[in-house]
Write a protein that holds these residues in place. Structure first.
Motif, PDB file in Angstrom:
ATOM      1  N   ASP A 242      84.630  44.667  48.844  1.00 57.88           N
ATOM      2  CA  ASP A 242      85.277  43.403  49.203  1.00 57.88           C
ATOM      3  C   ASP A 242      86.205  43.510  50.401  1.00 57.88           C
ATOM      4  O   ASP A 242      86.614  42.508  50.958  1.00 57.88           O
ATOM      5  CB  ASP A 242      86.061  42.866  48.000  1.00 57.88           C
ATOM      6  N   ARG A 243      86.544  44.760  50.781  1.00 54.14           N
ATOM      7  CA  ARG A 243      87.550  44.867  51.828  1.00 54.14           C
ATOM      8  C   ARG A 243      87.181  45.808  52.984  1.00 54.14           C
ATOM      9  O   ARG A 243      87.940  45.932  53.935  1.00 54.14           O
ATOM     10  CB  ARG A 243      88.882  45.315  51.230  1.00 54.14           C
TER      11      ARG A 243
ATOM     12  N   SER B 170      76.018  43.225  44.266  1.00 54.44           N
ATOM     13  CA  SER B 170      76.664  42.427  43.225  1.00 54.44           C
ATOM     14  C   SER B 170      76.138  42.747  41.834  1.00 54.44           C
ATOM     15  O   SER B 170      76.030  41.864  40.986  1.00 54.44           O
ATOM     16  CB  SER B 170      76.444  40.940  43.520  1.00 54.44           C
TER      17      SER B 170
ATOM     18  N   ASP C 159      76.834  37.882  45.641  1.00 50.48           N
ATOM     19  CA  ASP C 159      78.109  37.294  46.026  1.00 50.48           C
ATOM     20  C   ASP C 159      78.104  36.975  47.523  1.00 50.48           C
ATOM     21  O   ASP C 159      77.894  37.865  48.347  1.00 50.48           O
ATOM     22  CB  ASP C 159      79.223  38.291  45.698  1.00 50.48           C
TER      23      ASP C 159
ATOM     24  N   ARG D 240      80.346  39.128  49.917  1.00 49.53           N
ATOM     25  CA  ARG D 240      79.843  40.484  50.155  1.00 49.53           C
ATOM     26  C   ARG D 240      78.610  40.455  51.053  1.00 49.53           C
ATOM     27  O   ARG D 240      78.439  41.312  51.920  1.00 49.53           O
ATOM     28  CB  ARG D 240      79.510  41.158  48.827  1.00 49.53           C
TER      29      ARG D 240
END
Length: 814
Positions: free
Chosen positions: A33-34, A519, A528, A531
């Motif tokens: 996610d990051r 996901s 997702d 993503r």
RNA sequence: GCCCGAGUGGCGGAAUGGCAGACGCAGCGGACUCAAAAUCCGCCGGGGGCAACCCCGUGCGAGUUCGACUCUCGCCUCGGGCACCA
């Protein structure tokens, strides 16, 4: 050769230690996610056979893993997922063979695969492992089917399809090789069955066009070429020939030869055959069509065979010549291509020529080359257009062929006889399988409501565990025998209804797996979007070319559909694709019958995964493959042993920044450059060779400078990850080598200050002179003329011409 | 037939216009050892020469270039894809 005796380097201990530590530390699990610099590194997931991973799989995975590790060292967060393509005929057939249920067999095989993949030391993110047989996965495969269905891209039709009598199921065209089942090699038959199809042909143009768009696709030329061949676009015209049974539509790529059309040929399955066949011909026609239908598709499709055919007794009008021409039926015309009917132009088509000769049909030349009137009869078809012009073609005579194509198409359109048209060889994708081991197609048939898609809330349609899962000859899925499963209330009206009992093609499972990896933990949606936006399209995909027109084409199609629906921001899922080569053993293809199959596990336990990996990457160019020989492993193993020894020396050495041997500094910088460039180009064999050269140079001058040794380990890490981690730790590191930055080089230090310039006399190297780097022509020339060997060859003559390439060479032409 | 690759020592291969054979395997010679293995040092395309060196050599044939494994044209062989596709 026997393995090295008790060295200091013990692969088994080192490898187990680091595999455990990577798992503990989460070394290979990026933050999906990051991640600021995401890099999606994909490899083709295996189908979990009982035999375990083959050396070919290891070769493929290692090469992809090396690239992923290289990108990781370059500072990317690399997502390298793995999974199992566990549905499908291969798994099911094997279960049948050994008398087990696939639901029992597959988990066992997966466990074995997982063990092998761990031993290999791949940089896999095990949190995102998936299996297509997991209801949490195929729920979304079924969802995908529904998306296509709602978009009008899934349809059911009764059609002649490829039927494998051994596997007792239909096959997609892509799964038929030379008329035989790609799985079992059995000759495929034609059957008329109701099947679900996906409209991949609607996307033919885009699938083709994107192949030539480097912004969207950077693919191996062989793979792109295979797809172009498979889709194959043909530009031409559709022309109508009026007949008593209505217009007969014909497709041709050569409208310029229209005036030479002296007969028509229909495919035996053509719908107008009955109406056109006059009573005296009916019996013969009936027999002919029966004979063709019973013949397997192989002999029908193989060229160069004697032409056969039957005259219908009817004629049609050639709109260009105004002449009535006979209508024939022959199996050399295929119903599945074009319109199922052709205009016979014997003078300019080899097949039509053969047919016309056999049945004594008129041959009219309408093309002639330079200096040819076109009046003389020909002995074989003239198919050339280059430099040819039209003859016997009314108002179009004397036009160059290329121009005539445009002119005749314009005329056809003006007069209403036809139009310019583009056709593709690609067919719609038949996805129905009359088998057990796959995701049930989520459709319900209701007497009152008709075809009703299963509501999304009711997904997944679970595949029931049944004992009698074997297919039979009926063309009906094993699931159809289970009314307790197939009889359901209609989701719309609640009345009695029955489920679709076919399952979908395995290639639908694999057409979207790269989306699911991101996901796997989500059960409320397939993938997702955040993503997807961060990680896709796939940055690097490496796999075998056997999937050039199967998996790789289907995946592109599915991505295009999802893109169109606004679910994906990209049209092409795999920005970069590279096909790896194939491994042979001792110069021969590996096969069980030859007994030369390489079982990777044995090599890993004997030599260690790092040696095995390094050897696989060293044995030949990655994109070409190479020859696996047992003796070959000794080289990479000796290389690792020597590096280990060098680390020993570096470990004891405390001085840092001491005076360095000048030659080593150059070699060191050259190596960093060469290795970096080679890795980027997947030229793994030369990347390893360059590292061996540096090692040899270090040993030659007895250098064990820590700075250099540490960078050698970093360069080695993609190939021998456990080994590099261990040595890295021995040199004092407390974090993973894969979290260290990739070595940089000083371009100025990649070249010697004093160079040896070859001196050629008349293009042959005769001597060398030492000059400073960047020396000008006059200086090098002066040095060369002083050289005794050059003097001898010059023999007193003055050079007529001097060629000087700075820092490269001097050539004296006498 | 069309499309995509490839052809270089005994073997796997390197060099993509500038010293052909890097790197590795195998082999041969030597050191160490009682011996073997491992390790270390040396040799390792063919021919000629006592030698310095010379000639030949990248599937075949032409061409371009001062210079070609590399580029162009025409073939041959092998691997892969497509193929009675109109």
């Amino acid at each position: 050769m026997s393995e090295p005796t008790e060295g200091h380097y013990r692969p088994d201990a080192v490898e187990a230690k680091w595999q455990a530590r990577w798992a503990e530390r989460g070394t290979n699990a990026p933050d999906l996610d990051r991640a600021p610099k995401p890099f999606y590194n994909l490899m083709m997931f295996p189908y979990p056979s009982a035999e375990g991973l083959h050396v070919g799989n290891f070769f493929a995975f290692t090469g992809a893993d090396v690239y992923g590790r290289f990108k990781r060292l370059q500072g990317h967060q690399v997502f390298e997922p793995i999974g199992y393509d566990a549905f499908g005929i291969h798994s099911e057939n094997f279960a049948i063979k050994i008398g087990t249920h696939p639901a029992e067999l597959i988990p066992r095989n997966i466990a074995n695969f997982r063990r092998q993949l761990t031993n290999l030391g791949g940089m896999f993110d095990w949190r995102h492992e998936l299996a297509t047989t997991d209801p949490g996965y195929y729920k979304w495969t079924q969802w995908l089917f529904l998306q296509l269905y709602h978009a009008g891209l899934a349809y059911k039709k009764k059609a002649a399809v490829n039927w494998c009598p051994k596997d007792k199921t239909v096959l997609a065209n892509e799964q038929v090789i030379d008329g035989a089942c790609e799985r079992c090699g059995t000759q495929v038959e034609q059957r008329l069955l109701e099947q679900w199809f996906f409209r991949i042909t609607d996307y033919a143009e885009r699938l083709l066009a994107n192949l030539d768009d480097p912004a969207k696709m950077d693919w191996s030329s062989s793979t792109a070429a295979a797809q172009r061949n498979w889709i194959r676009r043909s530009e031409g015209a559709e022309i109508e020939f009026p007949s008593d049974a209505g217009p007969i539509r014909v497709f041709t790529t050569r409208p310029d030869t229209l005036f030479g059309g002296t007969f028509l040929v229909l495919a035996p399955e053509h719908p107008l055959v009955d109406a056109l066949t006059l009573p005296p011909q009916r019996l013969a026609m009936e027999e002919y069509r029966k004979a063709v239908a019973s013949r397997d598709l192989v002999s029908r499709k193989v060229g160069e065979k004697e032409k056969t055919g039957v005259f219908t007794g009817s004629t049609a009008l050639n709109p260009a010549t105004g002449l009535r021409i006979p209508v024939w039926v022959s199996d050399y015309v295929l119903m599945e291509y074009g319109t199922g009917a052709i205009g016979g132009v014997p003078a300019h088509d080899e097949r039509d020529f053969a047919f016309a000769e056999k049945y004594r049909l008129p041959i009219v030349r309408v093309l002639a080359g330079p200096g040819d009137t076109g009046a003389t009869p020909i002995r074989e078809a003239e198919v050339e257009t280059e430099g040819y012009r039209l003859v016997n073609s009314g108002a179009f005579s004397e036009l160059p062929a290329a121009e005539a194509i445009r002119a005749i198409v314009a005329w056809l359109e003006r007069e209403g006889h036809g139009r310019g048209e583009i056709r593709y060889r690609l067919h719609d994708w038949c996805i129905s399988r009359q088998r057990y081991w796959g995701p049930p197609i989520p459709i319900i048939y209701c007497d009152a409501c008709g075809v009703v898609p299963v509501p999304e809330a009711d997904l997944p349609v679970l595949l029931p565990i049944i004992e009698d899962f074997r297919p039979d000859d009926s063309g009906i899925s094993p699931l159809a025998r289970h009314e307790e499963w197939s009889m359901v209330p209609c989701p719309t009206c609640g009345g009695p209804a029955r489920r679709e009992t076919d399952v979908s093609d395995t290639f639908l499972d694999s057409a979207w797996y790269y989306l699911r990896y991101l996901s796997t933990e989500l059960d409320d949606r397939a993938f997702d979007p955040a993503r997807v936006a961060r990680w896709l399209p796939v940055a690097s995909y490496i796999g075998g070319n056997e999937h050039a027109v199967l998996h790789l084409l289907y995946s592109r199609f599915i991505a295009m559909v999802l893109h169109e629906q606004g679910r994906l921001h990209f049209e092409e899922p795999f920005r970069k694709f590279r096909a790896h080569g194939t491994i042979v053993k001792d110069g021969a293809k590996m096969s069980k019958s030859k007994g030369n199959v390489v079982v990777p596990d044995q090599y890993i336990s004997r030599w260690g995964a790092d040696t095995f990996r390094t050897y696989l990457m060293f044995l030949g160019p990655y994109e070409e493959g190479g020859d696996f020989r047992d003796e070959g492993l000794a080289g990479p193993r000796r290389f690792l042993d020597k590096v280990w020894e060098l680390v020993d020396q570096a470990e004891r050495r405390t001085l840092v920044g001491s005076e360095l041997h000048q030659g080593i500094v150059i070699k060191w910088n050259q190596t960093k450059k060469r290795v970096t460039e080679a890795l980027e180009a997947l030229s793994y064999n030369t990347a390893i060779a360059a590292q061996m050269e540096l090692l040899n140079a270090m040993r030659a001058v007895n250098c064990s400078e820590r700075r250099i040794v540490k960078e050698m380990l970093q360069m080695l890490a993609p190939f021998a990850p456990h080994f590099a981690e261990e040595c890295w730790e021995r040199l004092g590191a407390t974090t993973s080598i894969f979290d260290s930055p990739w070595p940089v080089w000083d371009e100025a230090l990649t070249v010697e200050q004093t160079m040896e310039i070859p001196v050629q006399v008349n293009g042959k190297t005769r001597s060398r002179v030492q000059v400073p780097r960047g020396a000008g022509e006059s200086m090098v020339l002066a040095a060369a003329l002083r050289d005794p060997v050059v003097e001898k060859f010059a023999n007193g003559k003055e050079p007529v011409k001097v060629i000087y390439v700075q820092d490269r060479l001097l050539n004296l032409v006498l």
